[in-house]
Design an enzyme around this catalytic site. Structure first.
Site, short mmCIF file in Angstrom:
data_model
loop_
_atom_site.label_atom_id
_atom_site.label_comp_id
_atom_site.label_asym_id
_atom_site.label_seq_id
_atom_site.Cartn_x
_atom_site.Cartn_y
_atom_site.Cartn_z
N ASN A 127 -7.48 -2.36 14.62
CA ASN A 127 -8.85 -2.53 14.14
C ASN A 127 -8.84 -3.76 13.33
OD1 ASN A 127 -7.91 -1.67 11.90
ND2 ASN A 127 -9.29 0.12 11.60
N ASP A 137 0.83 -1.29 -0.07
CA ASP A 137 0.01 0.00 0.03
C ASP A 137 0.99 1.27 -0.19
OD1 ASP A 137 0.79 -0.33 2.50
OD2 ASP A 137 -1.08 -0.61 3.45
N GLU A 144 -9.84 -1.72 5.63
CA GLU A 144 -10.43 -1.28 6.94
C GLU A 144 -11.47 -2.14 7.02
OE1 GLU A 144 -8.66 0.59 9.05
OE2 GLU A 144 -8.09 2.60 8.31
N HIS A 191 -7.30 -4.33 10.49
CA HIS A 191 -7.05 -4.03 9.08
C HIS A 191 -5.70 -5.12 8.78
CE1 HIS A 191 -4.58 -0.28 10.19
NE2 HIS A 191 -3.97 -1.06 9.36
C1 GLP Z 1 -0.44 0.30 8.60
C2 GLP Z 1 -0.03 -0.62 7.37
C3 GLP Z 1 -0.37 -2.07 7.65
C4 GLP Z 1 0.37 -2.28 9.06
C5 GLP Z 1 -0.20 -1.74 10.17
C6 GLP Z 1 0.11 -1.99 11.52
O1 GLP Z 1 -1.79 0.80 8.75
N1 GLP Z 1 -0.89 -0.26 6.25
O2 GLP Z 1 0.26 -2.59 6.65
O3 GLP Z 1 0.36 -3.67 9.38
O4 GLP Z 1 -0.04 -0.20 10.00
O5 GLP Z 1 1.43 -0.99 11.68
P1 GLP Z 1 2.51 -1.35 12.77
O6 GLP Z 1 3.44 -2.57 12.63
O7 GLP Z 1 3.14 -0.12 12.95
O8 GLP Z 1 1.63 -1.58 14.06
#
Ligand code: GLP
Length: 254
Positions: free
Chosen positions: A129, A63, A136, A131
């Site tokens: 949440n 993404d 989402e 995702h």
């Molecule tokens: C963002 C990314 C996700 C990732 C999530 C969790 O939303 N788009 O791919 O899994 O963050 O991030 P973190 O690893 O910092 O908790």
């Protein structure tokens, strides 16, 4: 789902890294799906420390924020350059363009690209949440790569990377759930107690749009790597799976 629970976040990262390294070894070509966020950072350090040979590996990222040019310090393009690509050469690396004039057309282009090259292994984190990538809650389970509005909770969770709340982008281009499910193998890593509720739903709830990661229950080859904190709300479920699952509670250092 193959569920592994390590004692510490570092152990979980080491397990996931070792699994990826094993998959890459001896392959002439490999397509590796990569993720951003704080979770994979330790793994990317291991790629660097190991001088892992990725010259035969094509990477595709999940993404990108809309509105951020690749040179923006918080773009995922920049993140990947800094954390991995500047030190570990890949054959090719792909991300959606966050500064594309027509984000919908860019999402379509990226979907075609990912479909045409095919992902051998996709690395994932998980949002609080539930995702995955930026799919989402409420996202259709058959979604392809698309433009999405970020929820306030996701923007708040990612606020720490920006100077001010207003700077956190409101939209992103993300691989869809169906795009992700098309990968031959998936490895999801979650560590820390702030992920415990999402992990509990991912493993124990009936698949639904309310908790997007629940779709992974339907994938034939998924490994979930947790630390004890992220696994803390599913201890009973893991024990109920019997001795096989119980035997998987381990630390790679023990
Ligand atoms: C963002 C990314 C996700 C990732 C999530 C969790 O939303 N788009 O791919 O899994 O963050 O991030 P973190 O690893 O910092 O908790």
């Amino acid at each position: 789902m193959n569920i592994l629970v390590a004692k510490t976040p570092a152990d979980a990262e080491q397990i996931a890294y070792t699994l990826i390294k094993e998959r890459l070894a001896g392959k002439r070509e490999f397509v590796l799906g990569l993720a951003t966020g704080s979770t994979p950072v330790g793994m990317y350090k291991m790629f660097k420390q190991d001088q892992l040979d990725c010259r035969h590996v094509t990477s595709v990222n999940l993404d990108e924020y809309i509105g951020l040019a690749p040179s923006h310090p918080q773009s995922y393009y920049h993140f990947m350059e800094e954390r991995l690509f500047n030190d570990v050469p890949f054959k090719e690396s792909h991300l959606p363009r966050g500064d594309a004039k027509d984000p919908d057309a860019e999402a379509e282009r990226y979907e075609q690209l990912v479909r045409s090259i095919g992902v051998d292994l996709q690395l994932l984190g998980i949002g609080e949440n539930g995702h995955i990538a930026f799919n989402e809650p409420g996202t259709a389970l058959d979604a392809k790569t698309h433009v999405t509005a970020l929820t306030e909770s996701t923007r708040e969770a990612n606020r720490r990377f920006f100077n001010a709340s207003e700077e956190v982008p409101t939209h992103a281009i993300t691989m869809g759930l169906d795009t992700i499910m098309n990968a031959r193998e998936i490895v999801l890593v979650a560590t820390g107690d702030r992920k415990a509720n999402a992990v509990h739903h991912m493993i124990e709830s009936v698949p639904s749009v309310d908790w997007p990661a629940t779709i992974l229950q339907a994938h034939p080859s998924v490994t979930i790597v947790l630390d004890t904190e992220a696994a803390s709300q599913c201890a009973q479920a893991l024990q109920a799976r019997g001795s096989e699952a119980a035997a998987r509670f381990f630390s790679i250092r023990s």
